[in-house]
Design a protein around this motif. Structure first.
Motif, mmCIF file in Angstrom:
data_model
loop_
_atom_site.group_PDB
_atom_site.id
_atom_site.type_symbol
_atom_site.label_atom_id
_atom_site.label_comp_id
_atom_site.label_asym_id
_atom_site.label_seq_id
_atom_site.Cartn_x
_atom_site.Cartn_y
_atom_site.Cartn_z
ATOM 1 N N ASP A 410 -31.328 6.868 22.240
ATOM 2 C CA ASP A 410 -32.197 7.503 23.234
ATOM 3 C C ASP A 410 -33.187 6.495 23.809
ATOM 4 O OD1 ASP A 410 -30.986 9.957 22.927
ATOM 5 O OD2 ASP A 410 -32.516 10.769 21.576
ATOM 6 N N LEU A 411 -33.804 5.695 22.941
ATOM 7 C CA LEU A 411 -34.781 4.697 23.386
ATOM 8 C C LEU A 411 -34.122 3.632 24.263
ATOM 9 C CD1 LEU A 411 -36.780 4.252 20.048
ATOM 10 C CD2 LEU A 411 -37.575 5.408 22.119
ATOM 11 N N VAL A 412 -32.916 3.227 23.860
ATOM 12 C CA VAL A 412 -32.176 2.228 24.637
ATOM 13 C C VAL A 412 -31.841 2.766 26.025
ATOM 14 C CG1 VAL A 412 -29.969 1.008 24.802
ATOM 15 C CG2 VAL A 412 -31.229 1.011 22.650
ATOM 16 N N THR A 413 -31.337 3.991 26.074
ATOM 17 C CA THR A 413 -30.960 4.590 27.349
ATOM 18 C C THR A 413 -32.173 4.777 28.248
ATOM 19 O OG1 THR A 413 -29.111 5.720 26.267
ATOM 20 C CG2 THR A 413 -29.802 6.564 28.413
ATOM 21 N N ARG A 414 -33.278 5.203 27.653
ATOM 22 C CA ARG A 414 -34.515 5.390 28.415
ATOM 23 C C ARG A 414 -34.987 4.078 29.037
ATOM 24 N NH1 ARG A 414 -38.873 7.808 24.705
ATOM 25 N NH2 ARG A 414 -37.173 9.310 24.461
ATOM 26 N N ALA A 415 -34.702 2.958 28.366
ATOM 27 C CA ALA A 415 -35.122 1.649 28.869
ATOM 28 C C ALA A 415 -34.138 1.074 29.882
ATOM 29 C CB ALA A 415 -35.289 0.677 27.707
ATOM 30 N N GLY A 416 -33.050 1.806 30.180
ATOM 31 C CA GLY A 416 -32.050 1.297 31.117
ATOM 32 C C GLY A 416 -31.046 0.376 30.470
ATOM 33 N N GLY A 417 -30.883 0.487 29.137
ATOM 34 C CA GLY A 417 -29.974 -0.381 28.411
ATOM 35 C C GLY A 417 -28.626 0.262 28.156
ATOM 36 N N SER A 418 -27.854 -0.358 27.249
ATOM 37 C CA SER A 418 -26.511 0.106 26.905
ATOM 38 C C SER A 418 -26.402 0.255 25.401
ATOM 39 C CB SER A 418 -25.460 -0.896 27.393
ATOM 40 O OG SER A 418 -24.183 -0.595 26.839
ATOM 41 N N ILE A 419 -25.719 1.325 24.952
ATOM 42 C CA ILE A 419 -25.537 1.539 23.521
ATOM 43 C C ILE A 419 -24.433 0.658 22.946
ATOM 44 C CG2 ILE A 419 -26.369 3.904 23.716
ATOM 45 C CD1 ILE A 419 -23.430 4.817 23.309
ATOM 46 N N SER A 420 -23.730 -0.084 23.785
ATOM 47 C CA SER A 420 -22.736 -1.039 23.308
ATOM 48 C C SER A 420 -22.806 -2.296 24.154
ATOM 49 C CB SER A 420 -21.325 -0.457 23.377
ATOM 50 O OG SER A 420 -20.382 -1.427 22.948
ATOM 51 N N ALA A 421 -23.223 -3.396 23.529
ATOM 52 C CA ALA A 421 -23.366 -4.650 24.266
ATOM 53 C C ALA A 421 -22.088 -5.479 24.225
ATOM 54 C CB ALA A 421 -24.531 -5.458 23.708
ATOM 55 N N GLU A 422 -21.505 -5.649 23.016
ATOM 56 C CA GLU A 422 -20.340 -6.529 22.924
ATOM 57 C C GLU A 422 -19.294 -6.064 21.917
ATOM 58 O OE1 GLU A 422 -21.592 -10.440 21.785
ATOM 59 O OE2 GLU A 422 -22.540 -9.787 19.927
ATOM 60 N N HIS A 423 -19.553 -5.028 21.152
ATOM 61 C CA HIS A 423 -18.597 -4.588 20.135
ATOM 62 C C HIS A 423 -17.691 -3.477 20.614
ATOM 63 C CE1 HIS A 423 -21.488 -6.137 16.765
ATOM 64 N NE2 HIS A 423 -20.841 -7.108 17.379
ATOM 65 N N GLY A 424 -18.017 -2.852 21.735
ATOM 66 C CA GLY A 424 -17.218 -1.754 22.231
ATOM 67 C C GLY A 424 -17.721 -0.402 21.740
ATOM 68 N N ILE A 425 -16.973 0.645 22.095
ATOM 69 C CA ILE A 425 -17.314 2.016 21.734
ATOM 70 C C ILE A 425 -16.498 2.478 20.532
ATOM 71 C CG2 ILE A 425 -17.279 4.416 22.507
ATOM 72 C CD1 ILE A 425 -19.496 2.783 23.788
ATOM 73 N N GLY A 426 -15.190 2.194 20.557
ATOM 74 C CA GLY A 426 -14.320 2.569 19.451
ATOM 75 C C GLY A 426 -14.415 4.051 19.150
ATOM 76 N N GLN A 427 -14.366 4.390 17.853
ATOM 77 C CA GLN A 427 -14.584 5.775 17.449
ATOM 78 C C GLN A 427 -16.015 5.995 16.989
ATOM 79 O OE1 GLN A 427 -12.358 6.812 13.710
ATOM 80 N NE2 GLN A 427 -11.544 4.742 13.914
ATOM 81 N N MET A 428 -16.712 4.895 16.670
ATOM 82 C CA MET A 428 -18.072 5.000 16.161
ATOM 83 C C MET A 428 -19.036 5.597 17.189
ATOM 84 S SD MET A 428 -20.414 1.865 14.770
ATOM 85 C CE MET A 428 -22.140 2.056 14.355
ATOM 86 N N LYS A 429 -18.903 5.197 18.447
ATOM 87 C CA LYS A 429 -19.880 5.595 19.458
ATOM 88 C C LYS A 429 -19.304 6.519 20.532
ATOM 89 C CE LYS A 429 -22.528 1.307 18.959
ATOM 90 N NZ LYS A 429 -23.142 0.161 19.661
ATOM 91 N N LYS A 430 -18.128 7.041 20.289
ATOM 92 C CA LYS A 430 -17.470 7.871 21.305
ATOM 93 C C LYS A 430 -18.321 9.088 21.672
ATOM 94 C CE LYS A 430 -13.261 10.550 22.057
ATOM 95 N NZ LYS A 430 -11.990 11.025 21.448
ATOM 96 N N ASP A 431 -18.829 9.790 20.685
ATOM 97 C CA ASP A 431 -19.631 10.984 20.961
ATOM 98 C C ASP A 431 -20.952 10.629 21.627
ATOM 99 O OD1 ASP A 431 -17.636 12.519 19.863
ATOM 100 O OD2 ASP A 431 -18.619 12.751 17.913
ATOM 101 N N GLU A 432 -21.553 9.512 21.203
ATOM 102 C CA GLU A 432 -22.820 9.098 21.800
ATOM 103 C C GLU A 432 -22.639 8.668 23.250
ATOM 104 O OE1 GLU A 432 -26.442 8.679 19.864
ATOM 105 O OE2 GLU A 432 -25.184 10.460 20.140
ATOM 106 N N LEU A 433 -21.506 8.031 23.551
ATOM 107 C CA LEU A 433 -21.229 7.675 24.941
ATOM 108 C C LEU A 433 -21.147 8.935 25.800
ATOM 109 C CD1 LEU A 433 -20.455 5.463 27.041
ATOM 110 C CD2 LEU A 433 -18.075 5.967 26.488
ATOM 111 N N ALA A 434 -20.429 9.935 25.306
ATOM 112 C CA ALA A 434 -20.296 11.182 26.055
ATOM 113 C C ALA A 434 -21.648 11.877 26.217
ATOM 114 C CB ALA A 434 -19.312 12.100 25.351
ATOM 115 N N ARG A 435 -22.520 11.740 25.215
ATOM 116 C CA ARG A 435 -23.833 12.395 25.274
ATOM 117 C C ARG A 435 -24.777 11.711 26.242
ATOM 118 N NH1 ARG A 435 -28.964 12.177 22.589
ATOM 119 N NH2 ARG A 435 -28.399 10.314 21.400
ATOM 120 N N LEU A 436 -24.717 10.387 26.324
ATOM 121 C CA LEU A 436 -25.752 9.642 27.033
ATOM 122 C C LEU A 436 -25.319 9.023 28.357
ATOM 123 C CD1 LEU A 436 -27.317 7.882 23.927
ATOM 124 C CD2 LEU A 436 -28.383 9.660 25.304
ATOM 125 N N ALA A 437 -24.035 8.777 28.526
ATOM 126 C CA ALA A 437 -23.583 8.140 29.769
ATOM 127 C C ALA A 437 -23.714 9.118 30.937
ATOM 128 C CB ALA A 437 -22.137 7.670 29.639
#
Length: 464
Positions: A410-437
């Protein structure tokens, strides 16, 4: 149709040794690098040619069998781990490890070539491949492209996307896309190469790449610098950027991470005699004909507002500094459970995130420790929130760990950042991508997936 009939079909189309069904042989490839996800698969396919990959993909479409492409299995987000229900077959590219061509400014390599192998081959030709990371001994170039990997030299050369000059890939139905000629101008619509880079194997299977090389006859030197806070580090970065274009890496490291390396990694020692809250590792590179890079660093740091510094006087000294940096992830993993985040932020916001917002997280979750290290020059921070003493090893996947990650994102998104810089989304961040993108991003990602993989064959359960 079943996996069994799919494998029977392949028996007549690819070499027998490319089909592995022995459970013990498959087992090492079912768990991700971090040990957080373990899947199941009835078979491991190991093609050695692009034609074999095309035959596999064609048969997978015909029989409705999903494929999980895998390189060095060094994904940090479960991006190359098959589903737990055994519904997908592993497709390993490790046997496709030929360097097809090598010139002064490019290399044509198959997807299974290990990064370190490419680096060594380029060096023998007086060139360099301008991307490096700690997993160089296991990560494959196909995996690096599929995740648009970054690493420590992004400051000067950019991510993996910037290194790809052309590509060969197998798309839905076994069709082969080939842009290995490396055209500098090609306006035949959307770039398929760019769609596949960073797609994490969800749109097709990368089989070969044409990669950029840069001059390799250089001298390099590193400096380890002690600082009071990240704001001071950002001021130093801006100062160096204004003075020269020869800085290739600028890594920010908190003292907590340094101390973990010194505790857990044998034969490491503190670069500075004194103790500092924060550290920076800077590397400068000059051509072989120029003055030694140590002189450049001495000039740049001579009157800079820093605490203390030591400049490496040999390649061995430089490598010792880099060993500390590349060992942080291993040391952090050894030192108890933590919620780990690969994030990017606007560069000017990084110092505040690592101080004010890190303290906010610690106050919200009593007993935790929030620290970050990484590539300040491109805004990429590996931000870890360590659990309070006595927490179970699976804390990061439990209710509090997930709440921590949600707050960080949430803090990253609020700052205009990305929840994945270089490791990708994979299965770890799939739900968070859908929530925040944004809805626009998710609509486009899903439409592209549907168009390029209409039968859902490629890497199910990842990204979107």
């Amino acid at each position: 149709m079943t996996v069994a009939t799919f494998l029977d079909t392949l028996q007549a189309r690819i070499p027998a040794n490319a089909i592995v069904t022995d459970a013990d042989a498959i087992a090492p490839w079912l768990t991700d690098w971090r040990g957080r996800w373990t899947g199941a698969s009835p078979a491991l396919l190991q093609p050695s040619t692009t034609a074999d990959v095309a035959a596999i993909v064609q048969a997978a479409k015909a029989h409705g069998v999903a494929l999980v492409p895998q390189g060095g299995n060094s994904s940090m987000v479960g991006g190359a781990t098959p589903p737990a229900d055994g519904s997908a077959v592993l497709l390993s590219l490790r046997r496709m490890n030929c360097i097809r061509a090598l010139g002064p400014d490019h290399a044509v390599v198959e997807a299974g070539v290990i990064l370190e192998t490419l680096q060594n081959a380029a060096a023998e030709e007086g060139a360099r491949f301008p991307l490096d990371l700690g997993a160089r001994g296991s990560a494959t170039v196909g995996g690096l492209a599929s995740t648009n990997a970054g690493g420590t030299q992004v400051l000067r050369f950019g991510t993996m996307r910037a290194q790809v000059l052309g590509m060969e890939a197998v798309l839905s139905g076994g069709l082969i896309h080939d842009s290995l000629s490396g055209l500098k101008k090609d306006n035949r619509g959307v770039s398929l190469d760019h769609l596949l880079i960073g797609a994490e194997g969800t749109l097709g299977v990368i089989t070969a790449l044409r990669l950029r090389l840069v001059p390799g006859k250089v001298q390099r030197a590193a400096a380890w610098i002690g600082l009071d806070d990240p704001h001071q580090a950002l001021a130093l970065l801006r100062r160096l950027e204004a003075a020269t274009d020869r800085i290739e890496a600028f890594e920010l490291i908190p003292d907590a991470s340094l101390q973990r390396v010194l505790r857990h990694i044998p034969q490491t020692r503190a670069p500075l005699a004194g103790s500092w809250p924060w550290h920076v590792l800077v590397e400068a590179v000059v051509s072989a004909a120029d003055e030694p890079p140590q002189q450049l660093l001495e000039q740049l740091l001579g009157d800079a507002p820093i605490g203390d510094a030591v400049i490496a006087q040999s390649d061995a000294h430089t490598e010792a500094m880099w060993r500390i940096r590349h060992s942080i992830s291993e040391a952090e993993r050894t030192d108890g459970p933590a919620a780990q985040h690969d994030i990017s932020l606007p560069i000017d916001h990084v110092p505040a995130f690592l101080t004010e917002e890190a303290r906010l997280i610690e106050r919200r979750f009593s007993g935790t420790e929030a620290t970050g290290y990484g590539h300040l020059g491109d805004g990429n921070v590996h931000f870890h929130v360590r659990a309070a003493a006595g927490a179970p090893r699976d804390w990061a996947d439990g209710p509090e760990g997930k709440a921590v990650s949600a707050l960080v994102h949430d803090l990253v998104t609020r700052a205009g950042g990305s929840i994945s810089a270089e490791h990708g989304i994979g299965q770890m961040k799939k739900d968070e991508l859908a929530r925040l993108a944004s809805p626009a991003r998710m609509q486009a990602l899903r439409a592209i997936k549907s168009a390029m993989d209409p039968h859902g064959i490629f890497n199910p359960g990842k990204l979107v």
